[in-house]
Design a protein around this motif. Structure first.
Motif, PDB file in Angstrom:
ATOM      1  N   ALA A 281       0.604  -1.193   0.108  1.00 18.26           N
ATOM      2  CA  ALA A 281      -0.239   0.031  -0.018  1.00 18.26           C
ATOM      3  C   ALA A 281       0.823   1.159  -0.120  1.00 18.26           C
ATOM      4  CB  ALA A 281      -0.880  -0.113   1.274  1.00 18.26           C
ATOM      5  N   ILE A 283       3.827   1.638  -1.240  1.00 24.65           N
ATOM      6  CA  ILE A 283       4.470   1.685  -2.473  1.00 24.65           C
ATOM      7  C   ILE A 283       3.254   2.396  -3.514  1.00 24.65           C
ATOM      8  CG2 ILE A 283       5.399   0.446  -4.599  1.00 24.65           C
ATOM      9  CD1 ILE A 283       6.139  -1.634  -2.766  1.00 24.65           C
ATOM     10  N   MET A 284       2.349   2.116  -3.486  1.00 19.64           N
ATOM     11  CA  MET A 284       1.205   2.562  -4.350  1.00 19.64           C
ATOM     12  C   MET A 284       1.088   3.977  -4.157  1.00 19.64           C
ATOM     13  SD  MET A 284      -1.519  -0.595  -4.443  1.00 19.64           S
ATOM     14  CE  MET A 284      -2.579   0.193  -5.689  1.00 19.64           C
ATOM     15  N   VAL A 287       3.839   6.191  -5.274  1.00 23.73           N
ATOM     16  CA  VAL A 287       4.077   6.359  -6.702  1.00 23.73           C
ATOM     17  C   VAL A 287       2.913   7.506  -7.282  1.00 23.73           C
ATOM     18  CG1 VAL A 287       3.409   5.231  -8.943  1.00 23.73           C
ATOM     19  CG2 VAL A 287       4.936   4.217  -7.073  1.00 23.73           C
ATOM     20  N   LEU A 288       1.745   7.477  -6.519  1.00 21.17           N
ATOM     21  CA  LEU A 288       0.550   8.344  -6.918  1.00 21.17           C
ATOM     22  C   LEU A 288       0.558   9.463  -6.321  1.00 21.17           C
ATOM     23  CD1 LEU A 288      -2.385   5.869  -6.358  1.00 21.17           C
ATOM     24  CD2 LEU A 288      -1.333   6.408  -8.721  1.00 21.17           C
ATOM     25  N   PHE A 289       0.924   9.590  -5.198  1.00 21.63           N
ATOM     26  CA  PHE A 289       1.129  10.940  -4.296  1.00 21.63           C
ATOM     27  C   PHE A 289       2.298  11.654  -4.182  1.00 21.63           C
ATOM     28  CE2 PHE A 289      -2.835   8.912  -3.362  1.00 21.63           C
ATOM     29  CZ  PHE A 289      -3.765   9.795  -3.844  1.00 21.63           C
ATOM     30  N   PRO A 291       5.736  10.877  -6.228  1.00 15.46           N
ATOM     31  CA  PRO A 291       6.584  10.015  -7.244  1.00 15.46           C
ATOM     32  C   PRO A 291       8.065  10.635  -7.215  1.00 15.46           C
ATOM     33  CG  PRO A 291       5.201  11.676  -8.530  1.00 15.46           C
ATOM     34  CD  PRO A 291       4.753  11.440  -7.024  1.00 15.46           C
TER      35      PRO A 291
ATOM     36  N   LEU B  81      -6.519   4.315 -10.455  1.00 12.36           N
ATOM     37  CA  LEU B  81      -4.818   4.149 -10.554  1.00 12.36           C
ATOM     38  C   LEU B  81      -4.314   4.792 -11.790  1.00 12.36           C
ATOM     39  CD1 LEU B  81      -4.217   0.493  -9.386  1.00 12.36           C
ATOM     40  CD2 LEU B  81      -4.204   2.746  -8.189  1.00 12.36           C
ATOM     41  N   ARG B  84      -4.233   8.874 -13.085  1.00 11.91           N
ATOM     42  CA  ARG B  84      -3.419   9.556 -12.087  1.00 11.91           C
ATOM     43  C   ARG B  84      -1.808   9.290 -12.548  1.00 11.91           C
ATOM     44  NH1 ARG B  84      -4.326  12.260  -7.254  1.00 11.91           N
ATOM     45  NH2 ARG B  84      -2.235  13.152  -6.479  1.00 11.91           N
ATOM     46  N   LEU B  85      -1.629   7.945 -12.909  1.00 12.15           N
ATOM     47  CA  LEU B  85      -0.353   7.581 -13.334  1.00 12.15           C
ATOM     48  C   LEU B  85       0.073   8.195 -14.496  1.00 12.15           C
ATOM     49  CD1 LEU B  85       1.874   5.442 -12.496  1.00 12.15           C
ATOM     50  CD2 LEU B  85       0.553   3.812 -13.826  1.00 12.15           C
ATOM     51  N   LEU B  94       6.987   4.275 -13.729  1.00 13.39           N
ATOM     52  CA  LEU B  94       6.342   4.161 -12.607  1.00 13.39           C
ATOM     53  C   LEU B  94       5.142   3.147 -12.469  1.00 13.39           C
ATOM     54  CD1 LEU B  94       5.989   7.965 -11.644  1.00 13.39           C
ATOM     55  CD2 LEU B  94       7.517   6.336 -10.555  1.00 13.39           C
ATOM     56  N   ILE B  97       6.461   0.101 -10.645  1.00 13.89           N
ATOM     57  CA  ILE B  97       6.581   0.081  -9.022  1.00 13.89           C
ATOM     58  C   ILE B  97       5.177   0.186  -8.682  1.00 13.89           C
ATOM     59  CG2 ILE B  97       7.471   1.394  -7.233  1.00 13.89           C
ATOM     60  CD1 ILE B  97       9.508   2.605  -9.331  1.00 13.89           C
ATOM     61  N   LEU B  98       4.068   0.947  -9.298  1.00 12.56           N
ATOM     62  CA  LEU B  98       2.555   1.046  -8.668  1.00 12.56           C
ATOM     63  C   LEU B  98       2.203  -0.191  -8.700  1.00 12.56           C
ATOM     64  CD1 LEU B  98       0.474   2.820  -7.715  1.00 12.56           C
ATOM     65  CD2 LEU B  98      -0.195   2.657 -10.408  1.00 12.56           C
ATOM     66  N   PHE B  99       2.275  -1.216  -9.833  1.00  4.41           N
ATOM     67  CA  PHE B  99       1.681  -2.277  -9.859  1.00  4.41           C
ATOM     68  C   PHE B  99       2.347  -3.314  -9.152  1.00  4.41           C
ATOM     69  CE2 PHE B  99      -0.907  -0.254 -12.997  1.00  4.41           C
ATOM     70  CZ  PHE B  99      -1.967  -0.586 -13.048  1.00  4.41           C
ATOM     71  N   GLY B 101       3.333  -2.818  -6.109  1.00  2.36           N
ATOM     72  CA  GLY B 101       2.850  -2.471  -4.955  1.00  2.36           C
ATOM     73  C   GLY B 101       1.424  -2.969  -4.842  1.00  2.36           C
ATOM     74  N   LEU B 102       0.588  -3.143  -5.853  1.00  2.65           N
ATOM     75  CA  LEU B 102      -0.686  -3.606  -5.985  1.00  2.65           C
ATOM     76  C   LEU B 102      -0.608  -5.189  -5.772  1.00  2.65           C
ATOM     77  CD1 LEU B 102      -3.701  -3.344  -6.461  1.00  2.65           C
ATOM     78  CD2 LEU B 102      -3.581  -3.529  -8.974  1.00  2.65           C
ATOM     79  N   VAL B 105      -0.020  -5.938  -2.330  1.00  4.70           N
ATOM     80  CA  VAL B 105      -1.331  -5.951  -1.650  1.00  4.70           C
ATOM     81  C   VAL B 105      -2.192  -7.185  -1.668  1.00  4.70           C
ATOM     82  CG1 VAL B 105      -3.373  -4.664  -1.265  1.00  4.70           C
ATOM     83  CG2 VAL B 105      -1.129  -3.381  -1.528  1.00  4.70           C
TER      84      VAL B 105
END
Lengths: 306, 307
Positions: A281, A283-284, A287-289, A291, B81, B84-85, B94, B97-99, B101-102, B105
């Motif tokens: 969570a 990490i997500m 990246v979103l808020f 970066p 997601l 915004r990305l 990015l 890295i984001l996915f 993280g997903l 989770v």
């Protein structure tokens, strides 16, 4: 040049001094050692991702190559630790050199190929058919050279050198050239930067850092399995720490390790799933808020970040 | 041995195409890397498992439920997601890295919910479904059991998974090349900015493609107990790497290349299993790096990217 000196006195010396003094007042040396390893790895990722924009998703391959280079030197040639250390570093650099063709790929392709390469090295090292050479999946034991104090000292020296390198990159023409390549490789080439050469130098420096970290890791823990030193967690932690702090800076990755790895250890490791959940969570959200990392917050408040 | 490896490789190849297809569709349309692909496959597998255990629903009808559930999950997830990305400086990197993280989770939540024990659906269940279909088609009763093809015997579950995967790939082809939405999807794939300029609602098209991508991953999950062995919450990462190999061989961003990639991968996997089984685990990684280096655009790719 005065700026570089500034960074050395304000960042390098305090960090090294802290890790030199802490063992006398804090008894969990393994934890301190792990902090140093992660600062090195996060800075190694910083060198290649922060300065050139290539995300090494198989970074742990160099770490494992270093650990195995060190260990095989000790096991088969009965080398002294310092010679083996050089061998570990050489193993990582050679692996880095073999992987240089990957730079023909860009973006995600590079990361995927790097990940696959690291997994391939792991599969080779841990293959039971190579037991006589690498001990296969049964792991390495280096009781002969076990010397935690000496190993800790060597780690400290390598940590200092790593920080010195990043400070140099942050304040030199070479570092500027790398960042120019990251922003726009074609313009950088037009401005007279040898894109291919500079990028490969950064890549090999990054591999060297991970190789040295892997070597001292093998030396310090002295008993480990291939899964330990090729664990994807090293890659992930290093990337997340560097990203959290802020790539392309000296202080960012250090902040990332101290804060995140600090929290990680403070909360304890009773149920790994919950950590995985929180980490995922985090990490997500990052990246979103955020970066560009913590340092981007500091920059917004008008603080100049080294 | 040779014929056996070849045919088994084809069956697995069709299945591997299905595994890679969703990932490739998402990459092709959005230029983002869904590292959680394997974890959606795992979730699909668990949904099919629970449907079978709780209400003893056969895996074949479960496909449709699983697909719809995950396609619907995909839509809000996309809006949460991706837009915004895509505003960030380097979305492709990015997204990696984001996915990731997903994926962490999902894996953690699945471990908390289902535990770490391995689960499976009996292979005979899938056999029963194709026996029913075969009896219906041929008009007389067909025995449940292994299937003979060219004198080689295969488990019925393999044949059923292979056929179902082939049908799924065909349906995606029909969607992309025979429907209006598919036409728009291909437009976004070719040139995102121009698609926006011509007035295509890119976010809507992308969200649907994202939903279909997750749906396909979860459908592949329904067959995972038969083709990949037992299912665990931690299986995702390995599946993701396999999917990458498959789509890179085919060519990244071209969903139909996945079919070729899957079959090449499946056949070489079976040959490795038959002749050099101790090194078979190495195959996906070496194949992936080799193909990327020799032909970065994949076997069907036309353009070569700049270095």
């Amino acid at each position: 040049m005065p700026k570089m000196l500034h960074h050395v006195t304000l960042i390098l010396l305090p960090v090294v001094a802290a890790f030199a003094i802490l063992p006398t007042v804090y008894s969990n040396h393994l934890l301190l050692f792990n902090f140093m390893i992660f600062i090195m790895l996060a800075q190694g990722v910083n060198v290649i991702y922060g300065f050139t924009g290539y995300l090494p998703f198989g970074y742990v391959g160099f770490f494992g190559a270093g650990a195995y280079g060190f260990s095989l030197m000790v096991i088969h040639l009965q080398a002294s630790p310092l010679v083996a250390l050089a061998a570990g570093a050489a193993a990582a650099v050679v692996l880095g050199l073999t992987l240089t063709p990957l730079f023909r790929l860009s973006g995600a392709y590079f990361s995927i190929a790097n990940l696959a390469a690291a997994l391939a090295v792991f599969q080779v090292v841990s293959n039971p058919n190579l037991e006589s050479l690498t001990k296969g999946p049964y792991g390495i034991s280096l009781s002969g050279v076990f010397d935690p104090t000496f190993a800790y000292g060597a780690t400290l020296a390598i940590l200092g050198a790593t920080l010195g390198l990043v400070i140099y990159l942050r304040n030199s023409r070479f570092g500027m050239a790398l960042q120019a390549i990251r922003e726009d490789s074609i313009s950088a080439g037009m401005a007279g930067i040898n894109v291919v050469r500079e990028r490969i130098i950064a890549w090999l420096l990054s591999a060297l850092i991970a190789g040295l970290a892997g070597s001292v890791f093998a030396w310090y823990v002295s008993v480990f399995y291939p899964e330990t030193v090729f664990s994807g967690e090293f890659t992930i932690f290093a990337i997340v720490f560097a990203l959290f702090g802020g790539n392309g800076t000296v202080i960012g990755p250090i902040l990332g390790v101290v804060i995140l790895y600090g929290i990680y250890n403070a909360v304890g490791i009773s149920t790994p799933q919950y950590f995985q959940l929180i980490y995922g969570a985090l990490i997500m959200l990052l990246v979103l808020f955020l970066p560009n990392g913590l340092v981007s917050l500091l920059r917004q408040w008008g603080i100049n970040v080294p | 041995m040779l014929v056996y490896s070849l045919l088994a490789g084809l069956l697995f190849g069709l299945y591997f195409s299905l595994i890679g297809l969703g990932l490739n569709l998402v990459f092709g349309v959005m230029r983002i890397v869904n590292l959680a692909h394997g974890d959606f496959l795992m979730l699909g597998a668990f949904l099919a498992f629970w449907l079978f255990t709780l209400i003893s629903l056969n895996p074949i009808p479960a496909i449709f439920i699983v697909f719809v559930v995950f396609a619907i999950v995909g839509l809000p997830l996309y809006y949460l997601l991706v837009p915004r990305l895509l505003r960030a400086k380097d979305p492709e990197m990015l997204s990696f890295i984001l996915f990731f993280g997903l994926s962490q989770v999902i894996e953690a939540l699945a471990t908390i919910a289902f535990g770490t024990s391995e689960r499976s659906i009996p292979g005979g269940e899938l056999g029963r479904a194709i026996v029913a279909v075969a009896s219906l088609l041929t008009g007389h009763h067909v025995e449940n059991g292994p299937v003979d093809i060219f004198g080689q015997t295969f488990p019925a579950a393999w044949v059923a998974s292979g056929i179902a995967s082939g049908i799924a790939v065909l349906l995606v082809y029909v969607y992309l090349y025979r429907t209006r939405l598919g036409y728009l999807t291909r437009a976004v794939m070719v040139h995102r900015e121009e698609a926006i300029a011509t007035g295509i609602n890119v976010h809507r098209v992308s969200a649907i493609a994202f939903g279909i991508g997750l749906g396909l991953a979860s459908v592949a999950g329904v067959f995972a107990p038969f083709m990949l062995g037992s299912i665990t919450p931690a299986m995702g990462v390995e599946v993701t790497v396999t999917s990458f190999t498959v789509i890179v061989i085919g060519s990244l961003g071209k969903p139909l290349g996945t079919l070729l990639g899957g079959i090449i991968y499946g056949v070489s996997y079976m040959f490795m299993q038959s002749y050099y089984s101790s090194w078979a685990n190495l195959l996906p990684y070496v194949l992936l790096v080799a193909i990327l280096l020799v032909r970065p655009s994949g076997l069907l790719g036309r353009q070569v990217r700049r270095a």
